[in-house]
Write a protein that holds these residues in place. Structure first.
Motif, short mmCIF file in Angstrom:
data_model
loop_
_atom_site.label_atom_id
_atom_site.label_comp_id
_atom_site.label_asym_id
_atom_site.label_seq_id
_atom_site.Cartn_x
_atom_site.Cartn_y
_atom_site.Cartn_z
N ASP A 193 0.81 -1.21 0.00
CA ASP A 193 0.00 0.00 0.00
C ASP A 193 0.85 1.27 0.00
O ASP A 193 0.32 2.37 -0.19
CB ASP A 193 -0.92 0.02 1.22
CG ASP A 193 -1.96 -1.09 1.17
OD1 ASP A 193 -2.39 -1.44 0.06
OD2 ASP A 193 -2.33 -1.62 2.24
N LEU A 194 2.16 1.10 0.20
CA LEU A 194 3.04 2.27 0.27
C LEU A 194 4.07 2.33 -0.85
O LEU A 194 4.61 3.40 -1.13
CB LEU A 194 3.79 2.28 1.62
CG LEU A 194 2.92 2.40 2.87
CD1 LEU A 194 3.79 2.32 4.12
CD2 LEU A 194 2.14 3.71 2.87
N ARG A 195 4.32 1.20 -1.52
CA ARG A 195 5.41 1.17 -2.50
C ARG A 195 5.17 2.16 -3.64
O ARG A 195 6.11 2.85 -4.09
CB ARG A 195 5.57 -0.24 -3.05
CG ARG A 195 4.33 -0.79 -3.74
CD ARG A 195 4.42 -2.26 -4.02
NE ARG A 195 3.21 -2.73 -4.70
CZ ARG A 195 2.95 -4.00 -4.97
NH1 ARG A 195 3.82 -4.94 -4.61
NH2 ARG A 195 1.84 -4.35 -5.59
N ASP A 196 3.92 2.25 -4.14
CA ASP A 196 3.64 3.17 -5.23
C ASP A 196 3.79 4.62 -4.79
O ASP A 196 4.30 5.46 -5.53
CB ASP A 196 2.26 2.92 -5.82
CG ASP A 196 1.14 3.11 -4.81
OD1 ASP A 196 1.32 2.67 -3.66
OD2 ASP A 196 0.09 3.69 -5.17
N GLU A 197 3.36 4.90 -3.56
CA GLU A 197 3.49 6.27 -3.05
C GLU A 197 4.95 6.67 -2.94
O GLU A 197 5.32 7.80 -3.31
CB GLU A 197 2.81 6.38 -1.68
CG GLU A 197 1.30 6.20 -1.71
CD GLU A 197 0.69 6.35 -0.34
OE1 GLU A 197 1.36 6.92 0.56
OE2 GLU A 197 -0.47 5.93 -0.14
N HIS A 198 5.78 5.77 -2.44
CA HIS A 198 7.20 6.08 -2.29
C HIS A 198 7.85 6.32 -3.65
O HIS A 198 8.67 7.25 -3.81
CB HIS A 198 7.91 4.93 -1.57
CG HIS A 198 7.50 4.79 -0.14
ND1 HIS A 198 7.75 3.66 0.61
CD2 HIS A 198 6.86 5.65 0.70
CE1 HIS A 198 7.29 3.82 1.83
NE2 HIS A 198 6.73 5.02 1.92
N LEU A 199 7.51 5.50 -4.64
CA LEU A 199 8.09 5.68 -5.96
C LEU A 199 7.58 6.97 -6.61
O LEU A 199 8.37 7.71 -7.23
CB LEU A 199 7.75 4.47 -6.84
CG LEU A 199 8.29 4.48 -8.28
CD1 LEU A 199 9.78 4.78 -8.32
CD2 LEU A 199 7.99 3.14 -8.95
N LEU A 200 6.31 7.26 -6.45
CA LEU A 200 5.76 8.50 -7.01
C LEU A 200 6.43 9.73 -6.41
O LEU A 200 6.72 10.70 -7.13
CB LEU A 200 4.25 8.56 -6.76
CG LEU A 200 3.35 7.83 -7.75
CD1 LEU A 200 1.93 7.77 -7.23
CD2 LEU A 200 3.40 8.48 -9.12
N VAL A 201 6.69 9.70 -5.13
CA VAL A 201 7.35 10.83 -4.47
C VAL A 201 8.73 11.06 -5.08
O VAL A 201 9.11 12.19 -5.40
CB VAL A 201 7.46 10.58 -2.96
CG1 VAL A 201 8.44 11.59 -2.33
CG2 VAL A 201 6.10 10.71 -2.30
N GLN A 202 9.49 9.99 -5.27
CA GLN A 202 10.83 10.12 -5.84
C GLN A 202 10.78 10.60 -7.29
O GLN A 202 11.62 11.41 -7.71
CB GLN A 202 11.56 8.78 -5.76
CG GLN A 202 11.90 8.35 -4.35
CD GLN A 202 12.76 9.37 -3.63
OE1 GLN A 202 13.76 9.85 -4.16
NE2 GLN A 202 12.36 9.73 -2.42
N MET A 203 9.81 10.13 -8.05
CA MET A 203 9.68 10.57 -9.43
C MET A 203 9.36 12.06 -9.50
O MET A 203 9.95 12.80 -10.30
CB MET A 203 8.59 9.76 -10.13
CG MET A 203 8.95 8.30 -10.38
SD MET A 203 7.56 7.33 -11.03
CE MET A 203 7.32 8.14 -12.63
N ARG A 204 8.45 12.50 -8.67
CA ARG A 204 8.06 13.90 -8.70
C ARG A 204 9.16 14.81 -8.17
O ARG A 204 9.32 15.94 -8.65
CB ARG A 204 6.76 14.09 -7.91
CG ARG A 204 5.55 13.52 -8.66
CD ARG A 204 4.33 13.39 -7.79
NE ARG A 204 3.16 12.97 -8.56
CZ ARG A 204 2.13 12.34 -8.04
NH1 ARG A 204 2.09 12.08 -6.74
NH2 ARG A 204 1.11 11.97 -8.81
N CYS A 205 9.92 14.32 -7.22
CA CYS A 205 11.05 15.10 -6.72
C CYS A 205 12.11 15.28 -7.81
O CYS A 205 12.77 16.31 -7.90
CB CYS A 205 11.67 14.42 -5.51
SG CYS A 205 10.71 14.58 -3.99
N ALA A 206 12.26 14.25 -8.64
CA ALA A 206 13.27 14.28 -9.69
C ALA A 206 12.79 15.08 -10.91
O ALA A 206 13.61 15.50 -11.72
CB ALA A 206 13.62 12.86 -10.13
#
Length: 218
Positions: free
Chosen positions: A56-69
């Motif tokens: 339930d958290l893996r997609d959120e964590h990846l999305l955060v990193q993508m948007r930060c980049a």
């Protein structure tokens, strides 16, 4: 040279097709962040790949990193990770290789990394083409690709990302290379397809004569 690459790119396929290698090359060429789906699928451990992360958290964590980049290329499979992540990409590249070559690559990689290749891992990787097996499979991947709202580029065969990944379309395809790329209802020339995909078709790799490229648009 293209002026601006896609913002978010996903490189996906079965284990051993070279998603990480291609993602790393594109990241260097276009100055994109390179992210690995496995880094969010698994919790950090030594040795790695021992405990799965909270789904339930893996997609959120990846999305955060993508948007930060701001701009990123992601390598790996994200099927079933959630619509917000799965629909964020501007381009999806699907790599396909014969199972024998995939397993050869995987065995060599595992020995280099860990000193040996676990038989159960190779067995899991070998069943990708078996549609009756649970988990990731070719049929499920193709069904998932058919539901994408962005362009999907399929590369089949052995691909070399060296010596260049620059966007320089070849006037003539190498002998044996399938240069007809399908965009919508009718096939068009490879040069037109390269323009319509932002140059990605030639930029993704230096395709050898055993590689065919097909661009599938929704």
């Amino acid at each position: 040279m293209i002026e601006e690459p896609p913002r978010y790119i996903l490189i996906t396929g079965a284990a051993g097709t070279g998603t990480t290698t291609l993602a790393r090359a594109l990241a260097a060429e276009w100055q994109l962040a390179h992210l690995e789906a496995d880094d969010y699928l698994w919790l950090p451990s030594d040795p790695p790949y021992q405990h799965l992360a909270d789904k339930d958290l893996r997609d959120e964590h990846l999305l955060v990193q993508m948007r930060c980049a701001a701009r990123a290329v992601v390598a790996g499979s994200i099927m079933g990770w959630g619509q917000a992540l799965e629909d964020i990409f501007d381009l999806v590249v699907f790599l396909a290789l014969p199972v024998e070559l995939r397993l050869e690559r995987l065995e060599r990689r595992e020995i280099e990394r860990f000193g040996r290749a676990k038989p159960e891992f190779l067995e899991w990787a070998a069943q990708y083409e078996d549609d009756s097996a649970p988990g990731r499979s070719l049929a499920r991947h193709q069904e998932w690709l058919s539901r994408r709202s962005c362009p999907v580029l399929r590369l089949e065969g052995d691909i070399s990302v060296a010596p260049h990944t620059g966007c320089h379309p070849r006037p003539e395809p190498a002998s044996g290379l399938s240069a007809v790329i399908t965009l919508g209802p009718a096939p068009i020339s490879s040069s037109t397809a390269i323009r319509n995909t932002g140059g990605t078709c030639s930029t993704l790799a230096s395709l050898n004569p055993s590689t065919s490229a097909t661009s599938l648009w929704p």
